[in-house]
Design an enzyme around this catalytic site. Structure first.
Site, mmCIF file in Angstrom:
data_model
loop_
_atom_site.group_PDB
_atom_site.id
_atom_site.type_symbol
_atom_site.label_atom_id
_atom_site.label_comp_id
_atom_site.label_asym_id
_atom_site.label_seq_id
_atom_site.Cartn_x
_atom_site.Cartn_y
_atom_site.Cartn_z
ATOM 1 N N LYS A 219 34.760 40.768 -2.665
ATOM 2 C CA LYS A 219 34.165 42.104 -2.831
ATOM 3 C C LYS A 219 32.757 42.146 -2.236
ATOM 4 O O LYS A 219 32.418 43.064 -1.493
ATOM 5 C CB LYS A 219 34.141 42.430 -4.329
ATOM 6 N N ARG B 27 29.330 44.153 2.222
ATOM 7 C CA ARG B 27 28.307 43.841 3.229
ATOM 8 C C ARG B 27 28.833 44.098 4.633
ATOM 9 O O ARG B 27 28.095 44.526 5.514
ATOM 10 C CB ARG B 27 27.829 42.391 3.053
ATOM 11 N N ARG C 224 23.582 52.411 -15.289
ATOM 12 C CA ARG C 224 23.016 51.097 -14.915
ATOM 13 C C ARG C 224 21.639 51.238 -14.265
ATOM 14 O O ARG C 224 21.357 52.229 -13.599
ATOM 15 C CB ARG C 224 24.018 50.360 -14.014
ATOM 16 N N GLN D 228 21.768 41.841 -5.431
ATOM 17 C CA GLN D 228 21.746 43.264 -5.064
ATOM 18 C C GLN D 228 20.325 43.702 -4.744
ATOM 19 O O GLN D 228 20.086 44.373 -3.737
ATOM 20 C CB GLN D 228 22.339 44.094 -6.204
ATOM 21 N N ASP E 152 29.497 37.072 -12.885
ATOM 22 C CA ASP E 152 30.775 37.773 -12.843
ATOM 23 C C ASP E 152 31.891 36.985 -13.537
ATOM 24 O O ASP E 152 32.955 37.528 -13.826
ATOM 25 C CB ASP E 152 31.185 38.047 -11.390
ATOM 26 N N LYS F 236 25.635 44.884 -16.675
ATOM 27 C CA LYS F 236 26.714 44.859 -15.675
ATOM 28 C C LYS F 236 27.636 46.068 -15.898
ATOM 29 O O LYS F 236 27.223 47.043 -16.496
ATOM 30 C CB LYS F 236 27.484 43.528 -15.745
ATOM 31 N N ARG G 2 28.115 43.072 -21.136
ATOM 32 C CA ARG G 2 29.122 42.002 -21.268
ATOM 33 C C ARG G 2 28.861 41.063 -22.437
ATOM 34 O O ARG G 2 29.772 40.337 -22.841
ATOM 35 C CB ARG G 2 29.242 41.211 -19.951
ATOM 36 N N ARG H 72 36.212 43.170 -15.204
ATOM 37 C CA ARG H 72 36.247 41.727 -15.482
ATOM 38 C C ARG H 72 36.560 41.441 -16.957
ATOM 39 O O ARG H 72 37.188 40.441 -17.282
ATOM 40 C CB ARG H 72 34.945 41.062 -15.057
HETATM 41 C C1 S3P Z 1 26.781 41.191 -6.276
HETATM 42 C C2 S3P Z 1 25.765 40.683 -7.030
HETATM 43 C C3 S3P Z 1 25.838 40.478 -8.471
HETATM 44 C C4 S3P Z 1 27.268 40.591 -8.982
HETATM 45 C C5 S3P Z 1 28.026 41.710 -8.366
HETATM 46 C C6 S3P Z 1 28.078 41.556 -6.871
HETATM 47 C C7 S3P Z 1 26.581 41.361 -4.826
HETATM 48 O O1 S3P Z 1 25.009 41.432 -9.114
HETATM 49 O O2 S3P Z 1 27.272 40.735 -10.391
HETATM 50 O O3 S3P Z 1 29.359 41.764 -8.854
HETATM 51 O O4 S3P Z 1 27.560 41.569 -4.105
HETATM 52 O O5 S3P Z 1 25.422 41.294 -4.391
HETATM 53 P P1 S3P Z 1 23.430 41.189 -9.264
HETATM 54 O O6 S3P Z 1 22.939 40.767 -7.950
HETATM 55 O O7 S3P Z 1 22.815 42.467 -9.694
HETATM 56 O O8 S3P Z 1 23.297 40.144 -10.310
#
Ligand code: S3P
Length: 430
Positions: free
Chosen positions: A24, A29, A122, A169, A315, A342, A346, A387
């Site tokens: 994912k 990206r 969020r 992120q 995750d 999240k 969670r 999840r």
């Molecule tokens: C992700 C970063 C994670 C992860 C998400 C995917 C990403 O979140 O929990 O499912 O693709 O950059 P955070 O970077 O906010 O922890």
């Protein structure tokens, strides 16, 4: 509201799974980064799930031409980013909304990003605030904390930013902003989070350098990047549900085929190994990242304490909590406050569901403690979190469990139930 019921597994198994959903994080990206090139990006095995299809749709609304044949996608970027006449719908995806915030902040035009009822709760200031500090015009409900998020593109300053959160992120959003800023930028995070953005963008020709002081140096682009030509590997976070299934089913073995073996993504498998399972990584190639198979064999599981590299486990902790629930002894998860923001909180949702399954579990501000025991038949809730839903369906392999509100599984792993039904009896209902 749909539900799925899983009946206890009756036989041990030895299987290879090569139909795990595509990664994912990498798929999102691919969609977004293709806009940084002036050539056609070619992506094989793009994740066909709600979240990542939403990202493709956004890229299209921003002016790209998309050609899709099954899981194969060609993205022709626009000459200039188009100001879309519609809201950009990120669905359930925090990755999409936050990366698009960083990307769009420097493009001419007005953009509105939104998502579903869960995404709308969020936190977005973790991206909005650092972007605003370098000149971005970003707003949203609660002073930019909540979606919908509006952006009026502006020329951004270079920055030196140290994030207190280890979040891929936030990091990726800031890297995207830095690539289009007026000057060189520097970004540091408290602990290394997943590093797909750094690897992929460097592979496309961006000048990103990890310095000895822990800062990533980001040079602004002076020409478009090379296009992506990539086969997206399987998602180790999706594969992990079946790793746990094998680890908790006596005399069983599963091989998760063609997944990324990026160390920032396979920590949960390392924890399973630490708990006693037999786990083997078999690297086969290296395309932007190491890729190969992971073999998991059941062994007696022991309790574990986890307090580090939480962003590498964020995750997988719901699924790991199922392994902890059947392990010998008390497992402890600490320093994991990020779990609260999240797709669901969670900490609270895992604890509530485990309690319904008769497991002794204690909620802490920054994690939980789980005393291994016997999982009992129960009806639990997904709380809208894909999840959490899939983790408790795996728990159902020990006894009969019904998970309510399972629509969310489509956001990341639409064929999960089909694969699960090859191992145990599964009933889907409305
Ligand atoms: C992700 C970063 C994670 C992860 C998400 C995917 C990403 O979140 O929990 O499912 O693709 O950059 P955070 O970077 O906010 O922890």
């Amino acid at each position: 509201m749909s539900y799925i019921e899983v009946k206890a597994i009756t036989q041990s198994f030895e299987r290879e799974i090569d139909a795990i959903a595509s990664d994912k994080s990498i798929s999102h990206r691919c969609a977004i980064f293709s806009l940084l090139s002036d050539e056609v990006s070619h992506i094989k095995n793009y994740l066909q799930a709600e979240d990542t299809l939403n990202s493709l749709n956004i890229v299209k609304l921003l002016g790209a031409k998309i050609k899709r044949e099954g899981k194969e996608v060609w993205i022709t970027p626009p000459k200039e980013i188009v100001e879309p006449p519609f809201i950009l719908d990120c669905g359930n995806s925090g990755t999409a909304i936050r990366l698009f915030m960083g990307f769009l902040a420097s493009y001419k035009g007005f953009f509105v990003l939104h998502g579903d009822e869960y995404l709308a709760k969020r936190p977005m200031r973790r991206v909005a605030d650092p972007l605003r500090s370098i000149g971005a015009n970003i707003d949203g409900r609660k002073n930019g904390e909540l979606a919908p998020i509006s952006i009026r593109g502006a020329k951004l300053d270079g920055f030196r930013y140290e994030s207190s959160i280890a979040s891929a992120q936030v990091k990726s959003a800031m890297i995207l902003a830095g690539l289009n800023a007026k000057k060189t930028s520097f970004y540091k995070e408290s602990e290394l989070s997943r590093d797909h953005s750094e690897r992929m963008l460097t592979g496309m020709g961006a000048k990103l350098k990890m310095q000895e002081d822990g800062f990533i140096k980001i040079e602004p682009l002076n020409s478009p990047l090379k296009a992506l030509d990539i086969t997206v590997p399987s998602d180790p976070s999706s594969g992990f549900f079946f790793a746990v299934l094998a680890a908790i089913t006596p005399n069983s073995k599963v091989t998760i085929k063609n997944t990324t073996l990026n160390p920032t993504r396979v920590e949960a498998y390392e924890i399973l190994k630490q708990m006693g399972a037999d786990v083997e990584f078999v690297q086969k190639e290296n395309i932007y990242e190491p890729i190969g198979d992971i073999v998991i064999r059941a062994k007696e599981l022991n309790a574990v304490t986890i307090s580090e590299n939480i962003s590498w486990l964020i995750d997988e902790l719901p699924a790991l909590s199922i392994a902890m629930a059947v392990a010998d002894g008390k497992s402890i998860v600490k320093n994991a406050k990020e779990l609260r923001v999240k797709e669901s909180d969670r900490i609270s949702t895992v604890v509530q569901n485990l309690q319904k399954c008769g497991i002794e579990v204690y909620e802490r501000e920054d994690g939980y403690e789980i005393v291994g025991g016997e999982i009992k038949s129960a009806v639990v809730d997904s709380y809208g979190d894909h999840r959490v839903a899939m983790s408790f369906l795996i728990a159902g392999s020990r006894c009969n469990i019904r998970v309510e509100d399972v629509e969310c599984i489509k956001t990341s792993f639409p064929n999960f139930t089909k694969i699960l039904s090859e191992f145990c009896e599964v009933k889907v209902g409305d």
